[in-house]
Design a protein around this motif. Structure first.
Motif, PDB file in Angstrom:
ATOM      1  N   ASP A 177     107.502  19.440   5.750  1.00  0.00           N
ATOM      2  CA  ASP A 177     107.444  18.341   5.831  1.00  0.00           C
ATOM      3  C   ASP A 177     108.487  17.678   5.063  1.00  0.00           C
ATOM      4  O   ASP A 177     109.069  16.597   5.065  1.00  0.00           O
ATOM      5  CB  ASP A 177     106.178  17.425   5.704  1.00  0.00           C
ATOM      6  CG  ASP A 177     105.077  18.199   6.661  1.00  0.00           C
ATOM      7  OD1 ASP A 177     105.553  18.529   7.584  1.00  0.00           O
ATOM      8  OD2 ASP A 177     103.794  18.017   6.234  1.00  0.00           O
ATOM      9  N   THR A 178     109.043  18.162   3.925  1.00  0.00           N
ATOM     10  CA  THR A 178     110.070  17.545   3.014  1.00  0.00           C
ATOM     11  C   THR A 178     111.147  18.692   2.667  1.00  0.00           C
ATOM     12  O   THR A 178     112.247  18.371   2.892  1.00  0.00           O
ATOM     13  CB  THR A 178     109.167  17.317   1.691  1.00  0.00           C
ATOM     14  OG1 THR A 178     108.309  16.416   2.229  1.00  0.00           O
ATOM     15  CG2 THR A 178     110.280  16.553   0.855  1.00  0.00           C
ATOM     16  N   ALA A 184     116.645  12.368   2.584  1.00  0.00           N
ATOM     17  CA  ALA A 184     115.669  13.224   2.787  1.00  0.00           C
ATOM     18  C   ALA A 184     114.238  12.713   2.259  1.00  0.00           C
ATOM     19  O   ALA A 184     113.463  11.970   3.089  1.00  0.00           O
ATOM     20  CB  ALA A 184     115.843  14.814   2.576  1.00  0.00           C
ATOM     21  N   ASP A 185     113.979  13.309   0.951  1.00  0.00           N
ATOM     22  CA  ASP A 185     112.903  13.015   0.489  1.00  0.00           C
ATOM     23  C   ASP A 185     112.363  11.476   0.521  1.00  0.00           C
ATOM     24  O   ASP A 185     111.219  11.126   0.904  1.00  0.00           O
ATOM     25  CB  ASP A 185     112.827  13.385  -0.936  1.00  0.00           C
ATOM     26  CG  ASP A 185     113.418  14.949  -1.168  1.00  0.00           C
ATOM     27  OD1 ASP A 185     112.729  15.791  -1.747  1.00  0.00           O
ATOM     28  OD2 ASP A 185     114.546  15.099  -0.677  1.00  0.00           O
ATOM     29  N   ARG A 219     113.633  18.264  14.670  1.00  0.00           N
ATOM     30  CA  ARG A 219     113.383  17.082  14.406  1.00  0.00           C
ATOM     31  C   ARG A 219     114.592  16.601  13.424  1.00  0.00           C
ATOM     32  O   ARG A 219     115.207  15.465  13.582  1.00  0.00           O
ATOM     33  CB  ARG A 219     111.967  16.865  13.725  1.00  0.00           C
ATOM     34  CG  ARG A 219     111.168  15.774  14.529  1.00  0.00           C
ATOM     35  CD  ARG A 219     109.794  15.698  14.105  1.00  0.00           C
ATOM     36  NE  ARG A 219     109.538  16.300  12.800  1.00  0.00           N
ATOM     37  CZ  ARG A 219     108.630  17.306  12.265  1.00  0.00           C
ATOM     38  NH1 ARG A 219     108.033  17.615  13.477  1.00  0.00           N
ATOM     39  NH2 ARG A 219     108.488  17.561  11.176  1.00  0.00           N
ATOM     40  N   TYR A 220     114.582  17.491  12.273  1.00  0.00           N
ATOM     41  CA  TYR A 220     115.569  17.010  11.494  1.00  0.00           C
ATOM     42  C   TYR A 220     117.190  17.016  11.800  1.00  0.00           C
ATOM     43  O   TYR A 220     117.941  16.365  11.540  1.00  0.00           O
ATOM     44  CB  TYR A 220     115.510  17.947  10.192  1.00  0.00           C
ATOM     45  CG  TYR A 220     114.187  18.079   9.478  1.00  0.00           C
ATOM     46  CD1 TYR A 220     113.777  16.917   8.873  1.00  0.00           C
ATOM     47  CD2 TYR A 220     113.397  19.093   9.360  1.00  0.00           C
ATOM     48  CE1 TYR A 220     112.600  16.581   8.140  1.00  0.00           C
ATOM     49  CE2 TYR A 220     112.162  19.138   8.530  1.00  0.00           C
ATOM     50  CZ  TYR A 220     111.859  17.840   7.980  1.00  0.00           C
ATOM     51  OH  TYR A 220     110.530  17.728   7.450  1.00  0.00           O
ATOM     52  N   GLN A 253     109.545   6.541   6.338  1.00  0.00           N
ATOM     53  CA  GLN A 253     108.960   6.654   7.627  1.00  0.00           C
ATOM     54  C   GLN A 253     107.624   6.541   7.634  1.00  0.00           C
ATOM     55  O   GLN A 253     106.944   5.964   8.506  1.00  0.00           O
ATOM     56  CB  GLN A 253     109.378   7.925   8.048  1.00  0.00           C
ATOM     57  CG  GLN A 253     110.873   7.957   8.739  1.00  0.00           C
ATOM     58  CD  GLN A 253     111.344   9.309   8.992  1.00  0.00           C
ATOM     59  OE1 GLN A 253     110.701  10.186   8.975  1.00  0.00           O
ATOM     60  NE2 GLN A 253     112.497   9.480   9.485  1.00  0.00           N
ATOM     61  N   GLY A 303     113.551  19.854   5.453  1.00  0.00           N
ATOM     62  CA  GLY A 303     114.611  18.763   5.866  1.00  0.00           C
ATOM     63  C   GLY A 303     115.661  18.563   4.945  1.00  0.00           C
ATOM     64  O   GLY A 303     116.523  18.377   5.198  1.00  0.00           O
ATOM     65  N   HIS A 304     115.295  18.490   3.630  1.00  0.00           N
ATOM     66  CA  HIS A 304     116.189  18.314   2.280  1.00  0.00           C
ATOM     67  C   HIS A 304     117.272  19.496   2.421  1.00  0.00           C
ATOM     68  O   HIS A 304     118.297  19.318   2.390  1.00  0.00           O
ATOM     69  CB  HIS A 304     115.341  18.531   1.115  1.00  0.00           C
ATOM     70  CG  HIS A 304     116.191  18.214  -0.253  1.00  0.00           C
ATOM     71  ND1 HIS A 304     116.278  17.465  -0.800  1.00  0.00           N
ATOM     72  CD2 HIS A 304     117.107  19.194  -0.755  1.00  0.00           C
ATOM     73  CE1 HIS A 304     117.077  17.526  -2.020  1.00  0.00           C
ATOM     74  NE2 HIS A 304     117.673  18.631  -1.842  1.00  0.00           N
ATOM     75  N   ALA A 324     109.988  21.469  13.478  1.00  0.00           N
ATOM     76  CA  ALA A 324     110.446  20.679  12.548  1.00  0.00           C
ATOM     77  C   ALA A 324     111.897  20.619  12.395  1.00  0.00           C
ATOM     78  O   ALA A 324     112.516  19.533  12.156  1.00  0.00           O
ATOM     79  CB  ALA A 324     109.917  20.938  11.037  1.00  0.00           C
ATOM     80  N   TYR A 345     111.915  10.138   4.275  1.00  0.00           N
ATOM     81  CA  TYR A 345     110.679  10.585   4.852  1.00  0.00           C
ATOM     82  C   TYR A 345     109.584   9.856   4.199  1.00  0.00           C
ATOM     83  O   TYR A 345     108.585   9.318   5.194  1.00  0.00           O
ATOM     84  CB  TYR A 345     110.285  12.071   4.738  1.00  0.00           C
ATOM     85  CG  TYR A 345     111.380  13.032   4.853  1.00  0.00           C
ATOM     86  CD1 TYR A 345     112.506  12.787   5.827  1.00  0.00           C
ATOM     87  CD2 TYR A 345     111.697  14.261   4.262  1.00  0.00           C
ATOM     88  CE1 TYR A 345     113.460  13.641   6.224  1.00  0.00           C
ATOM     89  CE2 TYR A 345     112.668  14.978   4.487  1.00  0.00           C
ATOM     90  CZ  TYR A 345     113.457  14.774   5.477  1.00  0.00           C
ATOM     91  OH  TYR A 345     114.550  15.675   5.597  1.00  0.00           O
ATOM     92  N   ARG A 346     109.563   9.187   3.103  1.00  0.00           N
ATOM     93  CA  ARG A 346     108.369   8.293   2.725  1.00  0.00           C
ATOM     94  C   ARG A 346     108.688   7.173   3.206  1.00  0.00           C
ATOM     95  O   ARG A 346     107.695   6.441   3.565  1.00  0.00           O
ATOM     96  CB  ARG A 346     108.472   8.225   1.060  1.00  0.00           C
ATOM     97  CG  ARG A 346     108.130   9.534   0.454  1.00  0.00           C
ATOM     98  CD  ARG A 346     106.568   9.908   0.395  1.00  0.00           C
ATOM     99  NE  ARG A 346     106.298  10.874  -0.328  1.00  0.00           N
ATOM    100  CZ  ARG A 346     105.743  10.392  -1.451  1.00  0.00           C
ATOM    101  NH1 ARG A 346     105.510   9.349  -1.850  1.00  0.00           N
ATOM    102  NH2 ARG A 346     105.262  11.458  -2.336  1.00  0.00           N
TER     103      ARG A 346
END
Ligand SMILES: [Zn+2]
Length: 673
Positions: free
Chosen positions: A287-288, A321-322, A239-240, A328, A291-292, A236, A325-326
């Protein structure tokens, strides 16, 4: 700089306000050694600090530590006492001379158990240690801190061989000698104080090649029981990094680490994130939140916010970030996130909804609503206004110009102005300097056929003082939805659209792209309203003493009681009591009955809680229980469910819950053909 992780999902965790160093002054550089014994809890340290010429400064160190030696250029310096009773050492101003400060200190750290209550770590910022782990937050003054000066350091840590230590920065060496591990870290990026973590970690490393063949070491330092999470977290992180390097520019450091904590913590610092063992197991963290935190190495720890003129970094990080991702996942997922933000904003009182520019760091829930969510909406509206290309170009220019230094909202504005070739002064001023948000209404709409097309006329209104807005309205034609943007900067204006297909409906901002106060139907009632709104009138229907005790636990305002025999008040109503009496009251006064959604587990349910809206527009909140004991059992859980619209309880445990869907402001159009 240590930062508590954001997000309602981590709402049990509090953020630590950042101690702000004057980053513009020349940094102090330090060469420090510390030895930590988790068994005996002893810490001994020594070091040399090189202080460039400049203003006078004070050195502080937690009172638990003895200081056998503190010398400036070879001469002892004694401590004096500050107004709060704590000692400090003062270093006079120096015009030209660089001073050399040597310090030795030693003392006992607190046992880790005292930190198992996470809030205690934050409030008291105590340094703790145990064989399970060590956490020395910089704010605990566990090493000498030169107040007001940034710090660059080389740190040598001496710990038991089975442990590994980590601080922000790049590892320079790691060797074993006589059952001890000796690790060296260097950090050139000035930071006010050092946060140190250590524990019996399994270390897994992976090399990642960033943009321009820049080598980045990705690392997990995890306790054995979560070591199996390593690969997922490293994947992950890759990916970020890929996403943000492409979006903004090269990652500014040589490593990134994910470190587990025996306490239920969530912290972010430059180059690493420190997460509780149980927190790491939650899927949304990877998942969140991860990345933040990775993104904060650009915004917050790569470019520093200017705290005197407002902290932009949380809003920009939340947006990229948050919210990203939504996006996406899909437009509906992003819209649902924004609607949640706007609903929270809708229950804020006037005093709590402060101008965004006043946000510095998170201390209360209302700060998160303003400093994270209102701020993220600003960036969405900005991108909608200037377009994605100019937005991304502005971001990249802002990064390359301000990397490693302090930047303000004005610097951001200037970068976006250059990229878009537009004057954005008015845009930033209205969203940063005004408290609250616009209240928009779709007042009326008609459609008529005009030759081969249709014309839709609609009227918008807003309260004074007006905002200058670009408002999206969506016209539905059959199964298609067409978005039209109109410029609206008056109290009321009528607009005309030309549509090729017969229009069936028009809706105001159904995707929640504007920062605004939602209308009642758009912000369906949630329990928090009855808890916070002092206009609420309470009616007790059966089991009055259990009911009153419950209400006193859940509401934060003085009680206004009304008899169940009297007609309902024309005010927000909180109805609490036994199932039979509650149903009778609702029926007698023509109030909406218990909704069908609450029919789950009818045999097992012991209590039902729901919100509704009366035909007159006032909200109703109902708490209905099988018996007095079931009512009393709600006292502990119910205050935690303020964001819900309805819940079903089985003996004090919520077994089902939800929020009512929001109804956007829309008007059906019967096109005159
Ligand atoms: Zn953040």
């Amino acid at each position: 700089m240590l930062r508590g992780l954001a997000g309602a999902l981590l709402s049990g965790l509090l953020a630590m306000p950042c101690a702000h160093a004057a980053r513009e002054s020349a940094p102090v550089s330090a060469d420090i050694q510390v030895r930590i014994d988790p068994e005996t809890r002893e810490l001994t340290g020594s070091g040399v600090w090189t202080v460039p010429p400049g203003e006078p400064l004070a050195i502080v160190l937690d009172d638990r530590f003895a200081v056998p030696r503190l010398q400036v250029d070879g001469r002892p310096l004694s401590a004096d006492t500050q107004s709060d009773g704590r000692r400090q050492w003062r270093l006079a101003r120096s015009e030209r001379d660089t001073r050399r400060v040597e310090i030795e200190w030693r003392g006992l750290l607190d046992p880790l158990e005292t930190a198992l209550d996470h809030r205690q770590v934050l409030r008291h910022a105590a340094p703790v240690t145990a064989p399970r782990g060590t956490f020395l937050p910089g704010a605990a003054d566990w090493h000498p801190v030169f107040i007001g000066r940034p710090l660059q350091y080389t740190l040598r840590v001496d710990i038991p061989q089975s442990h590994r230590a980590i601080v922000a920065g790049d590892p320079a060496s790691d060797r074993i000698a006589d059952g001890r591990r000796l690790q060296t870290y260097r950090f050139e990026q000035p930071d006010p104080a050092i946060d140190l973590m250590a524990g019996p970690y399994r270390s897994v490393e992976r090399q990642f090649t960033g943009i321009g063949h820049h080598a980045i070491t990705l690392r997990t330092l995890l306790h054995a029981e979560v070591a199996d999470l390593s690969a997922g977290y490293l994947d992950a992180t890759e990916r970020y990094l890929r996403m943000y390097e492409r979006w903004i520019g090269p990652y500014p450091y040589g490593s990134f680490s994910i470190v587990s904590s025996p306490t239920p913590t969530g912290f972010g610092m430059p180059t690493l994130t420190y997460l509780g063992i149980d927190v790491l197991r939650l899927p949304f963290i990877r998942d969140t939140s991860l990345g933040h935190e990775v993104l904060h190495n650009w915004w917050g720890n790569g470019v520093y916010p200017d705290y005197t003129t407002g902290n932009w970094s949380e809003g920009l990080t939340t947006f990229m970030a948050d919210h990203a991702y939504r996006e996406q996942v899909g437009p509906e997922a992003a819209r649902d996130l924004r609607l949640g933000w706007l609903r929270d904003l809708a229950v804020l009182g006037t005093g709590q909804d402060r101008p965004l520019r006043e946000f510095k760091s998170r201390a209360h829930g209302s700060d998160q609503i303003v400093g994270y969510h209102k701020s993220a909406m600003l960036f969405l509206m900005l991108r909608d206004t200037i377009g994605s290309d100019a937005f991304d170009q502005g971001l990249r220019a802002f990064w390359s110009q301000h990397r490693g230094s302090v930047a303000s909202w004005d610097d951001l504005r200037a970068a976006f102005e250059r990229a878009s070739q537009r004057d954005l002064a008015g845009f930033f001023a209205q969203w940063l300097d005004r408290a609250g948000a616009p209240r928009l209404r779709l007042e009326s709409a008609t459609a008529i056929q005009d030759a081969s097309e249709w014309r839709v006329d609609f009227t918008l209104s807003q309260e004074r003082p007006v905002y200058r807005l670009r408002v999206p309205v969506t016209v539905g034609t059959g199964s298609d939805q067409h978005v039209h943007w109109v410029d609206f900067d008056r109290e009321r204006a009528t607009f005309s659209l030309r549509i090729a297909q017969p229009p069936g409906s028009i809706t105001l901002d159904p995707d929640a792209r504007l920062l605004r106060r939602l209308a009642p139907g758009e912000a369906p009632p949630i329990l928090r309203r009855a808890m916070l709104d002092p206009a609420t009138v309470t009616v007790l229907a059966g089991a009055a003493s259990a009911g009153e005790a419950l209400v006193r636990r859940i509401v934060e305002h003085p009680l206004q009681l009304r008899s169940p025999e009297a007609p309902p008040p024309s005010a927000p109503l909180l109805l609490v009591g036994l199932e039979r009496d509650v149903n009778r009251y609702l029926a007698r006064h023509g109030l909406p009955p218990r909704p069908a959604e609450l029919a789950v587990t009818p045999d097992l349910a012991t209590a039902w809680v729901w919100t509704a809206t009366r035909t007159t527009g006032e909200p109703v909140t109902v708490v209905s229980a099988r018996d007095a004991a079931a009512l009393a059992a709600l006292g502990r859980p119910l205050p935690h469910y303020g964001r819900q619209s309805w819940l079903v309880f089985e003996a004090g445990t919520a077994t089902a819950r939800g929020t009512w869907p929001s109804r956007p402001q829309g008007i059906r159009l019967d096109a005159a053909r």
